[in-house]
Design an enzyme around this catalytic site. Sequence first.
Site, PDB file in Angstrom:
ATOM      1  N   HIS A  78      66.542  12.423  49.122  1.00 48.87           N
ATOM      2  CA  HIS A  78      67.295  11.163  49.058  1.00 48.87           C
ATOM      3  C   HIS A  78      67.070  10.359  50.342  1.00 48.87           C
ATOM      4  CE1 HIS A  78      70.581   8.273  49.028  1.00 48.87           C
ATOM      5  NE2 HIS A  78      71.077   8.831  50.119  1.00 48.87           N
ATOM      6  N   ASP A 107      47.591 -17.108  54.211  1.00 46.55           N
ATOM      7  CA  ASP A 107      47.808 -15.768  53.654  1.00 46.55           C
ATOM      8  C   ASP A 107      48.102 -14.858  54.838  1.00 46.55           C
ATOM      9  OD1 ASP A 107      47.545 -13.202  52.229  1.00 46.55           O
ATOM     10  OD2 ASP A 107      46.620 -14.397  50.653  1.00 46.55           O
ATOM     11  N   TRP A 143      66.334  14.863  56.257  1.00 48.12           N
ATOM     12  CA  TRP A 143      65.250  13.890  56.441  1.00 48.12           C
ATOM     13  C   TRP A 143      64.695  13.962  57.858  1.00 48.12           C
ATOM     14  CZ3 TRP A 143      64.359   9.140  59.114  1.00 48.12           C
ATOM     15  CH2 TRP A 143      65.373   8.781  60.020  1.00 48.12           C
ATOM     16  N   SER A 170      50.280   3.527  56.230  1.00 51.23           N
ATOM     17  CA  SER A 170      50.642   2.320  55.487  1.00 51.23           C
ATOM     18  C   SER A 170      51.507   1.379  56.333  1.00 51.23           C
ATOM     19  CB  SER A 170      51.368   2.708  54.205  1.00 51.23           C
ATOM     20  OG  SER A 170      52.160   1.655  53.737  1.00 51.23           O
ATOM     21  N   SER A 171      52.553   1.929  56.958  1.00 54.71           N
ATOM     22  CA  SER A 171      53.440   1.052  57.731  1.00 54.71           C
ATOM     23  C   SER A 171      52.714   0.448  58.922  1.00 54.71           C
ATOM     24  CB  SER A 171      54.658   1.786  58.293  1.00 54.71           C
ATOM     25  OG  SER A 171      55.121   2.739  57.446  1.00 54.71           O
ATOM     26  N   HIS A 254      65.349   6.801  66.488  1.00 51.49           N
ATOM     27  CA  HIS A 254      66.271   5.716  66.780  1.00 51.49           C
ATOM     28  C   HIS A 254      65.638   4.340  66.603  1.00 51.49           C
ATOM     29  CE1 HIS A 254      70.064   4.006  67.623  1.00 51.49           C
ATOM     30  NE2 HIS A 254      69.361   3.061  68.209  1.00 51.49           N
ATOM     31  N   GLU A 256      63.512   3.699  64.589  1.00 50.55           N
ATOM     32  CA  GLU A 256      63.426   3.578  63.138  1.00 50.55           C
ATOM     33  C   GLU A 256      64.685   2.938  62.550  1.00 50.55           C
ATOM     34  OE1 GLU A 256      61.151   3.976  60.913  1.00 50.55           O
ATOM     35  OE2 GLU A 256      62.370   3.943  59.080  1.00 50.55           O
ATOM     36  N   TYR A 258      66.405   0.710  63.885  1.00 50.25           N
ATOM     37  CA  TYR A 258      66.293  -0.729  64.116  1.00 50.25           C
ATOM     38  C   TYR A 258      65.190  -1.342  63.279  1.00 50.25           C
ATOM     39  CZ  TYR A 258      70.040  -0.501  67.255  1.00 50.25           C
ATOM     40  OH  TYR A 258      71.302  -0.316  67.725  1.00 50.25           O
ATOM     41  N   SER A 269      70.079 -14.549  59.506  1.00 50.81           N
ATOM     42  CA  SER A 269      69.953 -15.731  60.357  1.00 50.81           C
ATOM     43  C   SER A 269      69.290 -16.903  59.635  1.00 50.81           C
ATOM     44  CB  SER A 269      69.150 -15.401  61.619  1.00 50.81           C
ATOM     45  OG  SER A 269      69.757 -14.350  62.314  1.00 50.81           O
ATOM     46  N   HIS A 303      71.132  10.252  72.058  1.00 52.71           N
ATOM     47  CA  HIS A 303      72.508  10.248  71.561  1.00 52.71           C
ATOM     48  C   HIS A 303      72.615  11.028  70.256  1.00 52.71           C
ATOM     49  CE1 HIS A 303      71.639   6.057  69.606  1.00 52.71           C
ATOM     50  NE2 HIS A 303      71.176   7.022  68.869  1.00 52.71           N
ATOM     51  N   HIS A 304      71.477  11.407  69.672  1.00 51.38           N
ATOM     52  CA  HIS A 304      71.519  12.278  68.499  1.00 51.38           C
ATOM     53  C   HIS A 304      71.563  13.746  68.894  1.00 51.38           C
ATOM     54  CE1 HIS A 304      70.639   8.956  65.715  1.00 51.38           C
ATOM     55  NE2 HIS A 304      69.900   8.485  66.702  1.00 51.38           N
ATOM     56  N   THR A 329      73.966  -6.952  70.221  1.00 56.05           N
ATOM     57  CA  THR A 329      74.418  -6.978  68.835  1.00 56.05           C
ATOM     58  C   THR A 329      75.653  -7.856  68.711  1.00 56.05           C
ATOM     59  OG1 THR A 329      73.630  -4.707  68.694  1.00 56.05           O
ATOM     60  CG2 THR A 329      74.900  -5.514  66.833  1.00 56.05           C
ATOM     61  N   LYS A 332      74.756 -11.419  68.592  1.00 53.05           N
ATOM     62  CA  LYS A 332      74.298 -11.857  67.272  1.00 53.05           C
ATOM     63  C   LYS A 332      75.480 -12.143  66.348  1.00 53.05           C
ATOM     64  CE  LYS A 332      69.755 -10.137  66.801  1.00 53.05           C
ATOM     65  NZ  LYS A 332      69.428 -11.223  65.911  1.00 53.05           N
ATOM     66  N   ARG A 451      78.371  17.676  56.943  1.00 56.00           N
ATOM     67  CA  ARG A 451      77.448  17.058  56.004  1.00 56.00           C
ATOM     68  C   ARG A 451      76.428  18.088  55.528  1.00 56.00           C
ATOM     69  NH1 ARG A 451      73.298  13.712  59.938  1.00 56.00           N
ATOM     70  NH2 ARG A 451      72.202  13.268  57.995  1.00 56.00           N
TER      71      ARG A 451
HETATM   72  C1  HEM Z   1      73.800   3.379  47.621  1.00 54.27           C
HETATM   73  C2  HEM Z   1      74.223   4.525  47.293  1.00 54.27           C
HETATM   74  C3  HEM Z   1      74.098   5.723  48.181  1.00 54.27           C
HETATM   75  C4  HEM Z   1      74.859   6.812  48.068  1.00 54.27           C
HETATM   76  C5  HEM Z   1      75.973   7.031  47.044  1.00 54.27           C
HETATM   77  C6  HEM Z   1      74.446   7.747  49.070  1.00 54.27           C
HETATM   78  C7  HEM Z   1      74.991   9.001  49.273  1.00 54.27           C
HETATM   79  C8  HEM Z   1      74.549   9.931  50.176  1.00 54.27           C
HETATM   80  C9  HEM Z   1      75.030  11.248  50.321  1.00 54.27           C
HETATM   81  C10 HEM Z   1      76.163  11.851  49.489  1.00 54.27           C
HETATM   82  C11 HEM Z   1      74.325  11.862  51.308  1.00 54.27           C
HETATM   83  C12 HEM Z   1      74.432  13.302  51.741  1.00 54.27           C
HETATM   84  C13 HEM Z   1      75.260  13.470  52.927  1.00 54.27           C
HETATM   85  C14 HEM Z   1      75.175  14.863  53.389  1.00 54.27           C
HETATM   86  O1  HEM Z   1      75.487  15.805  52.603  1.00 54.27           O
HETATM   87  O2  HEM Z   1      74.813  15.046  54.548  1.00 54.27           O
HETATM   88  C15 HEM Z   1      73.409  10.912  51.828  1.00 54.27           C
HETATM   89  C16 HEM Z   1      72.534  11.125  52.861  1.00 54.27           C
HETATM   90  C17 HEM Z   1      71.669  10.175  53.382  1.00 54.27           C
HETATM   91  N1  HEM Z   1      71.495   8.886  52.944  1.00 54.27           N
HETATM   92 FE1  HEM Z   1      72.467   8.056  51.368  1.00 54.27          FE
HETATM   93  N2  HEM Z   1      73.436   7.202  49.797  1.00 54.27           N
HETATM   94  C18 HEM Z   1      73.191   5.951  49.292  1.00 54.27           C
HETATM   95  C19 HEM Z   1      72.242   5.040  49.747  1.00 54.27           C
HETATM   96  C20 HEM Z   1      71.431   5.222  50.862  1.00 54.27           C
HETATM   97  C21 HEM Z   1      70.537   4.219  51.384  1.00 54.27           C
HETATM   98  C22 HEM Z   1      70.292   2.820  50.811  1.00 54.27           C
HETATM   99  C23 HEM Z   1      69.951   4.740  52.457  1.00 54.27           C
HETATM  100  C24 HEM Z   1      68.949   3.945  53.251  1.00 54.27           C
HETATM  101  C25 HEM Z   1      68.196   4.347  54.150  1.00 54.27           C
HETATM  102  C26 HEM Z   1      70.455   6.098  52.628  1.00 54.27           C
HETATM  103  C27 HEM Z   1      70.109   6.986  53.634  1.00 54.27           C
HETATM  104  C28 HEM Z   1      70.559   8.276  53.743  1.00 54.27           C
HETATM  105  C29 HEM Z   1      70.099   9.213  54.734  1.00 54.27           C
HETATM  106  C30 HEM Z   1      69.055   8.964  55.823  1.00 54.27           C
HETATM  107  C31 HEM Z   1      70.789  10.403  54.504  1.00 54.27           C
HETATM  108  C32 HEM Z   1      70.678  11.671  55.311  1.00 54.27           C
HETATM  109  C33 HEM Z   1      69.864  12.673  54.578  1.00 54.27           C
HETATM  110  C34 HEM Z   1      69.908  13.940  55.331  1.00 54.27           C
HETATM  111  O3  HEM Z   1      71.019  14.463  55.555  1.00 54.27           O
HETATM  112  O4  HEM Z   1      68.833  14.405  55.696  1.00 54.27           O
HETATM  113  N3  HEM Z   1      71.373   6.351  51.647  1.00 54.27           N
HETATM  114  N4  HEM Z   1      73.553   9.746  51.109  1.00 54.27           N
HETATM  115 CU   LIG Z   2      70.117   6.592  67.299  1.00 52.93          CU
END
Ligand code: HEM
Ligand SMILES: [Cu+2]
Length: 542
Positions: A78, A107, A143, A170-171, A254, A256, A258, A269, A303-304, A329, A332, A451
């Site tokens: 996810h 272009d 992640w 790609s990025s 970090h 990332e 931003y 803006s 800080h992480h 911030t 802004k 978590r």
């Molecule tokens: C929109 C609906 C979303 C829901 C309901 C949702 C829900 C969740 C949940 C339940 C977790 C797991 C937390 C855990 O057990 O640690 C999670 C982790 C995470 N989410 Fe989302 N999320 C959503 C959208 C997004 C979006 C748009 C991003 C954009 C980057 C994102 C980034 C992350 C990241 C980076 C994690 C951490 C994964 C990890 O623990 O390695 N999420 N999310």
């Molecule tokens: Cu950070």
Amino acid sequence: MDLAGNTAHGMVPAHKPQGLARWLYATNHKDIGSLYLWFAFCMFLVGGVLALCIRAELFSPGLQFFQPELFNQLTTLHGLIMVFGAIMPAFTGLANWMLPLMIGAPDMAFARMNNWSFWLLPPAMTLLLLSFIVPGGAAAAGWTLYAPLSVQLGMGMDLTIFAIHILGISSIMGAINIVVTIINLRAPGMRMMNMPMFAWASLITAYLIIAVMPVLAGAVTMVLTDRHFGSHFFNAAGGGDPILYQHVFWFFGHPEVYIMALPAFGIVSQVIPTFARKPLFGYSSMVYATSSIGVLSFMVWAHHMFVTGMPATAQLFFMYATMLIAVPTGVKVFNWIATMWQGSMSFETPMLFAIGFILLFTIGGLSGVTLSVAAVDVQLHGSYYVVAHFHYVLVAGALFSLFSAVYYWFPKMTGRMYVERLGQLHFWWSLLWFNVTFFPMHFLGLAGMPRRIPDYALQFTDFNRLASIGAFMFGLGQLIFLVNILYSLRHGKTAPQQPWEGANTLEWQIPTPAPYHSFNPPPQLETAENGVVLSMREGGQG
Ligand code: HEM
Ligand SMILES: [Cu+2]
């Protein structure tokens, strides 16, 4: 004035490729932009389904649907898919579509490389998804892919590493394209210090990408050699250090965040001045604030890592450095509010999402400042408070700004208006259920719920139920967006060249929908701050 048609200038092939070839061999920035945006939306749905799996499991204590191993794969994928498959490609897609139109370029600078930047994404994401079905399953290290876990996992981890390499390439290519386009291809009269903030934000973001994607590639390559080639970078038994991984990862990680936030600042803006019918307040301070956030983002990574046993002096340094970011911030947020102050505002969907962004991103920023206090972070690290925090900045930040941008530029891209009522519904629905999903997570975290855990103690049940209901409703609401887009693409009202009264940047000076080729040769412009066009004549010296 034939600024758009330009077929008279024999240099531009008038023909528009058709069928599959148009997309496969795409070199047109608008086509590539559309590819990116559709791809990102698909990945948003895939990542969203994984999130709903997580929330379904967490609806009740105990194990319902997934074994812990699979649950960890779901959170990991996810996160990876949302970050690398949805948010980043969506911003790159917007930059592709809009930057040339906003700065008067024919272009992107490297049109063929642009094709590669996009077409590397589908194979990379396929690898990532395929990892679910290899022995051992997908990567389950979060992640962040922390060692030593990532050194020990099965071959899903190898696929993930390879996918990250490809995504990184790609990025980086996409970012080089953005930098060169902005530096070299601005139409005469579009001075750097008059550029739209979206261009500034994209430029600074692109520099961040070029600087840190190789660092991530380095981190996962070290994991790879530890796994297969006998090195011991992160293996304490072999003289390595797992903490080293965290340093290298967060030096990428970090900046990332931003990379996912600055383009959002740029979008807001543009949108706020349009619907407040006032110029952006404090333009140059916006440019300097964005730049200083870019620079500071390299100095706060630990800080992480407050709980890894750093010396107190290091904790203090990273704590104060992090707090320092609140200053630009704050500048802004102040400027956006000052732009709205005494403006004659109207609240079409893009404006609603932009205001929602400011409100909720500020909440995410505030929980971020509390987390930056080392003594507080020792308590909250690895808890649901962190999950609440980063979803306020990522969902209400990055995602809301993306919705704002898509609604804002939809008429220019497609020549049709979206359905305003559905847009409004999409906003209020998302705002409500977003908060129902993520606000209770603050309390869960403060009460000690960790978590990345498939099961929890009974006292956490109520808030988890609330969050799960919110998540499913939020997910449902995104179908409103999909329906609106699909319907409006075919049946939407024909959009005028200038659908928004207050919009005065360059992209609104050309016909709607934007012609397949534009600004060749570039126009001669007279501009004011934030990309406002004062006058435009044909045939500047490119
Ligand atoms: C929109 C609906 C979303 C829901 C309901 C949702 C829900 C969740 C949940 C339940 C977790 C797991 C937390 C855990 O057990 O640690 C999670 C982790 C995470 N989410 Fe989302 N999320 C959503 C959208 C997004 C979006 C748009 C991003 C954009 C980057 C994102 C980034 C992350 C990241 C980076 C994690 C951490 C994964 C990890 O623990 O390695 N999420 N999310
Ligand atoms: Cu950070």
